[in-house]
Motif scaffolding. Structure first.
Motif, mmCIF file in Angstrom:
data_model
loop_
_atom_site.group_PDB
_atom_site.id
_atom_site.type_symbol
_atom_site.label_atom_id
_atom_site.label_comp_id
_atom_site.label_asym_id
_atom_site.label_seq_id
_atom_site.Cartn_x
_atom_site.Cartn_y
_atom_site.Cartn_z
ATOM 1 N N GLN A 140 0.825 -1.214 0.000
ATOM 2 C CA GLN A 140 0.000 0.000 0.000
ATOM 3 C C GLN A 140 0.859 1.264 0.000
ATOM 4 N N LEU A 141 1.908 1.282 0.828
ATOM 5 C CA LEU A 141 2.794 2.445 0.885
ATOM 6 C C LEU A 141 3.508 2.658 -0.447
ATOM 7 N N ALA A 142 3.956 1.585 -1.068
ATOM 8 C CA ALA A 142 4.632 1.704 -2.369
ATOM 9 C C ALA A 142 3.666 2.233 -3.426
ATOM 10 N N THR A 143 2.433 1.761 -3.383
ATOM 11 C CA THR A 143 1.427 2.251 -4.335
ATOM 12 C C THR A 143 1.168 3.735 -4.129
ATOM 13 N N CYS A 197 3.447 -8.290 -6.224
ATOM 14 C CA CYS A 197 2.198 -8.752 -6.844
ATOM 15 C C CYS A 197 2.369 -10.145 -7.452
ATOM 16 N N LEU A 198 3.507 -10.379 -8.083
ATOM 17 C CA LEU A 198 3.755 -11.691 -8.666
ATOM 18 C C LEU A 198 3.858 -12.761 -7.587
ATOM 19 N N ARG A 199 4.493 -12.431 -6.476
ATOM 20 C CA ARG A 199 4.585 -13.407 -5.383
ATOM 21 C C ARG A 199 3.207 -13.681 -4.786
ATOM 22 N N LEU A 205 10.123 1.590 -7.320
ATOM 23 C CA LEU A 205 8.812 1.272 -6.740
ATOM 24 C C LEU A 205 8.024 0.303 -7.625
ATOM 25 N N ASN A 206 8.086 0.496 -8.935
ATOM 26 C CA ASN A 206 7.370 -0.404 -9.844
ATOM 27 C C ASN A 206 7.939 -1.819 -9.793
ATOM 28 N N THR A 207 9.260 -1.960 -9.721
ATOM 29 C CA THR A 207 9.841 -3.302 -9.652
ATOM 30 C C THR A 207 9.503 -3.968 -8.316
ATOM 31 N N PHE A 208 9.528 -3.187 -7.240
ATOM 32 C CA PHE A 208 9.127 -3.748 -5.946
ATOM 33 C C PHE A 208 7.688 -4.245 -6.009
ATOM 34 N N LEU A 209 6.803 -3.387 -6.498
ATOM 35 C CA LEU A 209 5.389 -3.753 -6.556
ATOM 36 C C LEU A 209 5.141 -4.932 -7.495
#
Length: 183
Positions: free
Chosen positions: A26-29, A63-65, A55-59
């Motif tokens: 949520q914080l990354a978004t 999301c993939l995990r 941030l996009n790579t983290f998210l």
């Protein structure tokens, strides 16, 4: 914000705390809406683009995990697809190892197993070729873990071991965020 996101995610994974993982996502978004992540012309454009990429790579990884843990949840897959499209716009070419990694992971969560394994193994071989003896591996540990799990399902212990050893030799924070892999 990026450091807080990483801390929350690491805490959530280390202590098996889904609330912290969700807080990190949520914080990354939310951080993607901050002024220092927006595309602006000028001397800060590169910095902002880098923050947005991180941030996009983290998210996308998160999301993939989540999608791997629950393949029936289409929302995580849809969000990952959107993020991967943005990541691909940063890296430029589909031949880029980063783009290749995400296309392989996305294929795996969509159920396109053979395509996913093929793309991830191609990525693994391409990046592993850059490794130097006695140094940390450059291969993304998430790629290694997904390939190791695929080999485990096919009872191929040799490749499974190789992928896990490569993941452990990585200098990535992924290993710190996933202590269960070390155990």
């Amino acid at each position: 914000a990026i450091q807080m996101v990483r801390f929350l995610y690491r805490k959530g994974m280390a202590y098996n705390d889904p609330a912290s993982v969700n807080d990190a996502i949520q914080l990354a978004t939310e951080a993607l809406t901050f002024p220092n992540t927006q595309d602006i012309p000028g001397p800060l454009a590169g910095r902002n683009r880098n923050y947005r990429y991180v941030l996009n790579t983290f998210l996308a990884d998160a999301c993939l995990r989540k999608a791997m843990a629950d393949p029936s949840d289409e929302a995580w897959i849809a969000q990952a697809e959107r993020l991967i499209t943005e990541i691909n716009s940063f890296v430029g070419s589909m031949e880029n190892p980063v783009a290749e990694k995400y296309q392989g992971l996305l294929a795996m969560v969509k159920g396109e197993r053979q395509k996913g394994i093929r793309l991830l193994y191609k990525n693994y071989e391409r990046v592993k070729a850059l490794d130097k003896p006695g140094e940390f591996s450059n291969v993304d540990p998430l790629v290694c873990v997904v390939l190791a799990n695929a080999m485990k399902e096919e009872n191929q212990l040799g490749p499974q071991r190789e992928f896990l050893e490569t993941a452990l030799r990585s200098n990535s924070p992924f290993m710190l965020q996933n202590p269960s892999l070390v155990l």
